[in-house]
Design a protein around this motif. Sequence first.
Motif, PDB file in Angstrom:
ATOM      1  N   ALA A   1      15.442  -5.811  -5.768  1.00  0.00           N
ATOM      2  CA  ALA A   1      16.254  -7.028  -5.660  1.00  0.00           C
ATOM      3  C   ALA A   1      15.661  -8.157  -6.503  1.00  0.00           C
ATOM      4  CB  ALA A   1      16.355  -7.454  -4.196  1.00  0.00           C
ATOM      5  N   LEU A   2      14.336  -8.294  -6.449  1.00  0.00           N
ATOM      6  CA  LEU A   2      13.683  -9.330  -7.248  1.00  0.00           C
ATOM      7  C   LEU A   2      13.938  -9.112  -8.735  1.00  0.00           C
ATOM      8  CD1 LEU A   2      11.746 -11.763  -7.394  1.00  0.00           C
ATOM      9  CD2 LEU A   2       9.845 -10.122  -7.487  1.00  0.00           C
TER      10      LEU A   2
ATOM     11  N   ARG B   1      21.737  -0.977  -2.280  1.00  0.00           N
ATOM     12  CA  ARG B   1      21.618  -1.047  -0.820  1.00  0.00           C
ATOM     13  C   ARG B   1      22.483   0.003  -0.126  1.00  0.00           C
ATOM     14  NH1 ARG B   1      22.021  -7.664  -0.279  1.00  0.00           N
ATOM     15  NH2 ARG B   1      19.794  -8.108  -0.636  1.00  0.00           N
TER      16      ARG B   1
ATOM     17  N   MET C   1      12.644  -1.674  -2.316  1.00  0.00           N
ATOM     18  CA  MET C   1      13.972  -2.285  -2.402  1.00  0.00           C
ATOM     19  C   MET C   1      13.856  -3.792  -2.621  1.00  0.00           C
ATOM     20  SD  MET C   1      15.877   0.278  -2.336  1.00  0.00           S
ATOM     21  CE  MET C   1      17.440  -0.596  -2.383  1.00  0.00           C
ATOM     22  N   TRP C   2      12.822  -4.405  -2.039  1.00  0.00           N
ATOM     23  CA  TRP C   2      12.605  -5.832  -2.267  1.00  0.00           C
ATOM     24  C   TRP C   2      12.277  -6.087  -3.728  1.00  0.00           C
ATOM     25  CZ3 TRP C   2       8.669  -8.984  -4.005  1.00  0.00           C
ATOM     26  CH2 TRP C   2       8.825 -10.349  -3.743  1.00  0.00           C
ATOM     27  N   LEU C   3      11.452  -5.241  -4.317  1.00  0.00           N
ATOM     28  CA  LEU C   3      11.109  -5.380  -5.729  1.00  0.00           C
ATOM     29  C   LEU C   3      12.332  -5.144  -6.616  1.00  0.00           C
ATOM     30  CD1 LEU C   3       7.637  -3.592  -5.800  1.00  0.00           C
ATOM     31  CD2 LEU C   3       8.075  -6.034  -6.143  1.00  0.00           C
TER      32      LEU C   3
ATOM     33  N   GLY D   1      10.907  -0.322   2.132  1.00  0.00           N
ATOM     34  CA  GLY D   1      11.466  -1.663   2.057  1.00  0.00           C
ATOM     35  C   GLY D   1      10.880  -2.487   0.931  1.00  0.00           C
ATOM     36  N   VAL D   2       9.586  -2.312   0.667  1.00  0.00           N
ATOM     37  CA  VAL D   2       8.956  -3.088  -0.392  1.00  0.00           C
ATOM     38  C   VAL D   2       9.531  -2.725  -1.754  1.00  0.00           C
ATOM     39  CG1 VAL D   2       7.052  -1.439  -0.692  1.00  0.00           C
ATOM     40  CG2 VAL D   2       6.726  -3.850  -1.329  1.00  0.00           C
TER      41      VAL D   2
ATOM     42  N   ARG E   1      19.010   2.584   0.259  1.00  0.00           N
ATOM     43  CA  ARG E   1      18.178   1.819   1.195  1.00  0.00           C
ATOM     44  C   ARG E   1      17.331   2.737   2.067  1.00  0.00           C
ATOM     45  NH1 ARG E   1      21.097  -2.513   4.942  1.00  0.00           N
ATOM     46  NH2 ARG E   1      21.084  -3.699   2.987  1.00  0.00           N
TER      47      ARG E   1
END
Length: 314
Positions: free
Chosen positions: A286-287, A270, A282-284, A279-280, A274
């Motif tokens: 994190a997942l 992040r 970075m979301w993946l 954003g998608v 970032r």
Amino acid sequence: MRPVHKLVAEENTRIDQLPVSVIVVNYNAGRLLAECIRSALPSVSEVLVVDNASSDFSLELCAQRFSEEPKLKIIRNTVNLGFAAACNIGAAQATESHLLFLNPDCFLNAGSLQRMVQVLETFPKAGMVGGLLINENGSEQAGGRRAVPTPWRSFVRAFGLHRLGRYWPRLFFDFHLHKQALPNGPLEVEAISGALMLVRRDAIEDVGLWDEDYFLHCEDLDWCMRFRNKGWKIVFVPDAPVVHHKGTCSRARPVFVEWHKHRGMMRFYRKFFRSDYPGVVMWLVALGIWLRFGAIAALHGARRAGRLLGLKRE
């Protein structure tokens, strides 16, 4: 008047003594801490041990072995402040122009630190240098030289796509550089390991201290990123071997260590990537990080349950 042989010994000590303050962050390293200190003391100005509220015998053993050693200073924290905060405490009390951050499970080989200092002083824009981290059998460890694990590189590694690197090396680059042949001499790299970092004080004053929002893991990658962003070079020295008993201080609380490792990954991604990734993505990322932590924690839990069940049967 002091005997001639004592004067000669003192003169040799001054000649061989390097302008280095060694900072060792200890947390229950056991007997390894004393061996680490023993390997460093002869060639440096001072060794500062910053203890993060250890509960084992490591400090007591040091007090016995080095009771009359003026170059050793022990700083006792009343709570575990984390690796980065402890490093900063040691750096604040260090007196020399070069600071060596050394894990308590690392043993300096004869001549390795001298070689690292030589390289650091040869390259004025080198802010930090690292040596060759090796296992007890002499094989190279991961982490001593590495590329920064960007989100894309981590994705490539996680799904085995690094195997395609032989065809498209730039796209499917593997950040584990230890799998490559050793270079013939010092080589600029993107990152080295916090287990063995010789750092120029001037560079620290320019870049700033360790980020204390990391508790354990990834703070060394963070520092390497900040050094490079400020224009300082990071150099790997292949002919400066240091034995590293990796993971010794982490075995007692593996899930605790993994939690902070994965938390550190999240902060690192992040903080630095970032704005570079959608954003998608970075979301993946994190997942993937937390799924990985969940799998590792479940594995440790199953192993612990198996051991307890075995003890009950006995």
